[in-house]
Motif scaffolding. Structure first.
Motif, PDB file in Angstrom:
ATOM      1  N   ILE A   1       1.674   1.283  21.331  1.00 55.61           N
ATOM      2  CA  ILE A   1       0.326   2.045  21.061  1.00 55.61           C
ATOM      3  C   ILE A   1      -0.538   1.503  20.154  1.00 55.61           C
ATOM      4  O   ILE A   1      -0.214   0.803  19.032  1.00 55.61           O
ATOM      5  N   ILE A   2      -1.922   1.664  20.528  1.00 54.13           N
ATOM      6  CA  ILE A   2      -2.809   1.265  19.449  1.00 54.13           C
ATOM      7  C   ILE A   2      -3.569   2.145  18.925  1.00 54.13           C
ATOM      8  O   ILE A   2      -4.757   2.844  19.864  1.00 54.13           O
ATOM      9  N   PRO A   3      -3.532   2.609  17.859  1.00 53.12           N
ATOM     10  CA  PRO A   3      -4.497   3.548  17.161  1.00 53.12           C
ATOM     11  C   PRO A   3      -5.762   3.120  16.371  1.00 53.12           C
ATOM     12  O   PRO A   3      -5.711   1.938  16.072  1.00 53.12           O
ATOM     13  N   ARG A   4      -6.846   3.735  16.588  1.00 45.52           N
ATOM     14  CA  ARG A   4      -8.136   2.883  16.113  1.00 45.52           C
ATOM     15  C   ARG A   4      -8.685   4.218  15.689  1.00 45.52           C
ATOM     16  O   ARG A   4      -9.408   5.089  16.400  1.00 45.52           O
ATOM     17  N   GLY A   5      -9.036   4.139  14.364  1.00 43.85           N
ATOM     18  CA  GLY A   5      -9.696   5.268  13.538  1.00 43.85           C
ATOM     19  C   GLY A   5      -9.397   5.415  12.353  1.00 43.85           C
ATOM     20  O   GLY A   5      -9.204   4.219  11.428  1.00 43.85           O
ATOM     21  N   GLY A   6      -9.668   6.690  11.534  1.00 47.81           N
ATOM     22  CA  GLY A   6      -9.441   6.866  10.333  1.00 47.81           C
ATOM     23  C   GLY A   6      -7.939   6.449   9.791  1.00 47.81           C
ATOM     24  O   GLY A   6      -7.095   6.482  10.445  1.00 47.81           O
ATOM     25  N   LYS A   7      -7.802   6.201   8.413  1.00 57.26           N
ATOM     26  CA  LYS A   7      -6.520   6.048   7.864  1.00 57.26           C
ATOM     27  C   LYS A   7      -5.490   7.289   8.114  1.00 57.26           C
ATOM     28  O   LYS A   7      -4.154   6.919   8.303  1.00 57.26           O
ATOM     29  N   GLY A   8      -5.683   8.303   8.030  1.00 61.13           N
ATOM     30  CA  GLY A   8      -4.815   9.659   8.140  1.00 61.13           C
ATOM     31  C   GLY A   8      -4.316   9.465   9.810  1.00 61.13           C
ATOM     32  O   GLY A   8      -3.073   9.600   9.888  1.00 61.13           O
ATOM     33  N   LEU A   9      -5.367   9.399  10.775  1.00 64.35           N
ATOM     34  CA  LEU A   9      -4.778   8.863  12.195  1.00 64.35           C
ATOM     35  C   LEU A   9      -3.852   8.000  12.151  1.00 64.35           C
ATOM     36  O   LEU A   9      -2.682   8.163  12.895  1.00 64.35           O
ATOM     37  N   ILE A  10      -4.151   6.874  11.687  1.00 67.63           N
ATOM     38  CA  ILE A  10      -3.127   5.696  11.654  1.00 67.63           C
ATOM     39  C   ILE A  10      -1.933   5.953  11.212  1.00 67.63           C
ATOM     40  O   ILE A  10      -0.668   5.529  11.783  1.00 67.63           O
ATOM     41  N   GLU A  11      -1.967   6.523  10.135  1.00 64.74           N
ATOM     42  CA  GLU A  11      -0.625   6.802   9.185  1.00 64.74           C
ATOM     43  C   GLU A  11       0.188   7.804   9.916  1.00 64.74           C
ATOM     44  O   GLU A  11       1.458   7.668   9.997  1.00 64.74           O
ATOM     45  N   ARG A  12      -0.196   8.839  10.565  1.00 60.40           N
ATOM     46  CA  ARG A  12       0.246   9.682  11.316  1.00 60.40           C
ATOM     47  C   ARG A  12       1.072   9.019  12.649  1.00 60.40           C
ATOM     48  O   ARG A  12       2.290   9.332  12.838  1.00 60.40           O
ATOM     49  N   ILE A  13       0.181   8.380  13.368  1.00 63.01           N
ATOM     50  CA  ILE A  13       0.599   7.493  14.485  1.00 63.01           C
ATOM     51  C   ILE A  13       1.910   6.692  14.333  1.00 63.01           C
ATOM     52  O   ILE A  13       2.936   6.636  14.884  1.00 63.01           O
ATOM     53  N   SER A  14       1.720   5.829  12.902  1.00 60.36           N
ATOM     54  CA  SER A  14       2.750   4.958  12.612  1.00 60.36           C
ATOM     55  C   SER A  14       4.271   5.653  12.319  1.00 60.36           C
ATOM     56  O   SER A  14       5.131   5.158  12.504  1.00 60.36           O
ATOM     57  N   ARG A  15       3.820   6.770  11.524  1.00 58.65           N
ATOM     58  CA  ARG A  15       5.145   7.596  10.970  1.00 58.65           C
ATOM     59  C   ARG A  15       5.786   8.212  12.425  1.00 58.65           C
ATOM     60  O   ARG A  15       6.903   8.391  12.373  1.00 58.65           O
ATOM     61  N   ASP A  16       5.092   8.798  13.417  1.00 55.38           N
ATOM     62  CA  ASP A  16       5.748   9.429  14.459  1.00 55.38           C
ATOM     63  C   ASP A  16       6.003   8.991  15.662  1.00 55.38           C
ATOM     64  O   ASP A  16       6.613   9.227  16.442  1.00 55.38           O
ATOM     65  N   ALA A  17       5.396   7.722  16.074  1.00 51.88           N
ATOM     66  CA  ALA A  17       5.358   6.989  17.104  1.00 51.88           C
ATOM     67  C   ALA A  17       7.025   6.468  17.398  1.00 51.88           C
ATOM     68  O   ALA A  17       7.701   6.066  16.368  1.00 51.88           O
ATOM     69  N   LYS A  18       7.311   6.515  18.647  1.00 50.88           N
ATOM     70  CA  LYS A  18       8.806   6.245  19.161  1.00 50.88           C
ATOM     71  C   LYS A  18       8.467   4.948  19.692  1.00 50.88           C
ATOM     72  O   LYS A  18       9.656   4.320  20.538  1.00 50.88           O
TER      73      LYS A  18
END
Length: 427
Positions: free
Chosen positions: A205-222
């Protein structure tokens, strides 16, 4: 859409992407380049239609109160679309690295061991605002032999849908599966939760956006995540420097565009040249409306400049990614203090030194712990297109295989290959 419908949608997108990834992995260089050149042509030939779709997004975004950097990132222009087209052409002209074999070594047993570069498989991309990312992600997926599932921000849905039509037309033009690049057609956030939790289909997964989005993705991604949280970039003006160069670089790095993650947010200045340098850059910042948040020493030098907005910096300012006409300014004793400050407060994205001292410059390169480190140029160059990668899927501040602007190589992996002639293991 209800939760069941979204789950079914994402499952089907995953199945199609997995199937397409097998086709893309064995696609010829000719096919991939044909798709890229066709995409470039379609972008240029359909600029008017794409701008109409983008204008719908902009009007809706304004009505909902979106402003500042997010609104700026949403905007497509003829120049932006031409840059996307140029990126496709640059990628098409680049060597195809898929299938390359390297580092073959003969072993005492008689076998030969090497490595082959292969696609990752399927990547998921989650991004906000910038519709040009749709083209960057699609073009890199094509060149690197991957499939991808793209989930753009709700604010750019019309632009992304319009762009995706031409991406899939380009794929079919080259006899490749249109499903190699797919757009999540819903703006429901539940789709993101599903996308990051499908390891059976998605390899990274590659998130690209604000810090809140990326923190959420990093926390919840499997599945593994390639990310950077923010872009607190620094420019350090050394005690040995060309002042004219230092002024022009510090101006460009901050004011050429405020919204990108590679804009300089913090300016460090060697104390011995501060009285010569700061009034000159301060006058430029004041003229352009850049607010300066200063340490005590730099404030004393800058506060009397006409029209300057000068404020006291607080501790948080040294960490801040403003994405706005604001910059923090601090005086330091020397290159040692500059490096220490950067390594403490930087987001490890991009940092630059302006110096004529080779020893200072080389130390800065070696010791600053960031994905891109520069000498005598603007941090705004930290970009895949500018680095000659054709485009970038994002910028990684992680320390595994992909770091800095992520281009073709960052979307590939290496597997070991072994050549034998009947050798058998005896021990």
């Amino acid at each position: 859409m209800n939760a069941t419908s979204i789950q079914e949608l994402m499952h089907n997108l995953g199945l199609q992407a997995k199937k397409a990834s097998s086709v893309m992995a064995k696609a010829s260089s000719l096919q991939k380049n044909k798709a890229l050149l066709e995409l470039a042509r379609l972008l240029r030939d359909n600029t008017t239609e794409l701008l109409v779709a983008n204008q719908k997004d902009i009007e809706r975004a304004k009505a909902s109160g979106l402003e500042g950097p997010m609104l700026d990132r949403l905007h497509l222009s003829p120049k932006a679309l031409d840059t996307c087209a140029q990126g496709c052409e640059q990628l098409a002209a680049m060597k195809d690295i898929i299938g390359e074999i390297s580092d073959i070594k003969h072993q005492p047993s008689g076998i030969r061991v090497g490595q082959m570069r292969v696609p990752i498989g399927v990547f998921g991309m989650i991004y906000e605002s910038r519709p040009n990312v749709t083209i960057e992600a699609a073009s890199l997926a094509i060149k690197s032999g991957n499939a991808c599932i793209l989930r753009g921000g709700s604010e750019a849905i019309e632009s992304n849908k319009a762009l995706m039509i031409y991406v899939q037309q380009a794929l079919t033009h080259a006899n490749l599966l249109a499903q190699a690049v797919q757009l999540v057609p819903t703006t429901d956030r539940e789709a993101v939760g599903q996308l990051i939790a499908m390891p059976e289909f998605v390899d990274v997964i590659i998130p690209r956006g604000g810090k809140g989005l990326i923190e959420r993705i990093s926390r919840d991604a499997k599945v593994p995540v390639i990310k950077h949280l923010d872009g607190n970039c620094h420019t350090y003006v050394d005690d040995s420097c060309n002042l004219e160069m230092a002024v022009s670089i510090s101006d460009n790095a901050k004011t050429q565009k405020y919204s990108p993650c590679n804009a300089t947010e913090s300016l460090l200045v060697a104390r011995s040249i501060a009285k010569d340098f700061l009034p000159r850059i301060g006058a430029i910042y004041a003229h352009k409306g850049v607010e300066m948040r200063c340490c005590t020493e730099s404030k004393a030098i800058l506060q009397n400049i006409k029209n300057a907005v000068v404020k006291d910096a607080v501790e948080q300012d040294w960490y801040e990614e403003y994405l706005a006409p604001i910059i923090s300014i601090k005086l330091v004793a020397d290159v040692d203090e500059a490096i220490a400050h950067i390594n403490q407060y930087s987001s490890h994205h991009t940092d630059a030194i302006v110096s004529t001292d080779e020893t200072h410059s080389q130390r800065f390169l070696r010791e600053v712990d960031s994905a891109s480190v520069m000498i005598n140029t603007s941090t705004r160059f930290a970009d895949g297109f500018e680095y000659g990668l054709g485009a970038e899927i994002g910028i990684s501040t992680d320390k595994f295989h992909a770091r800095g602007p992520v281009g073709i190589e960052g979307l590939t992996s290496l597997k070991y290959i072994v050549f034998g002639q009947g050798e058998l293991r005896r021990s």
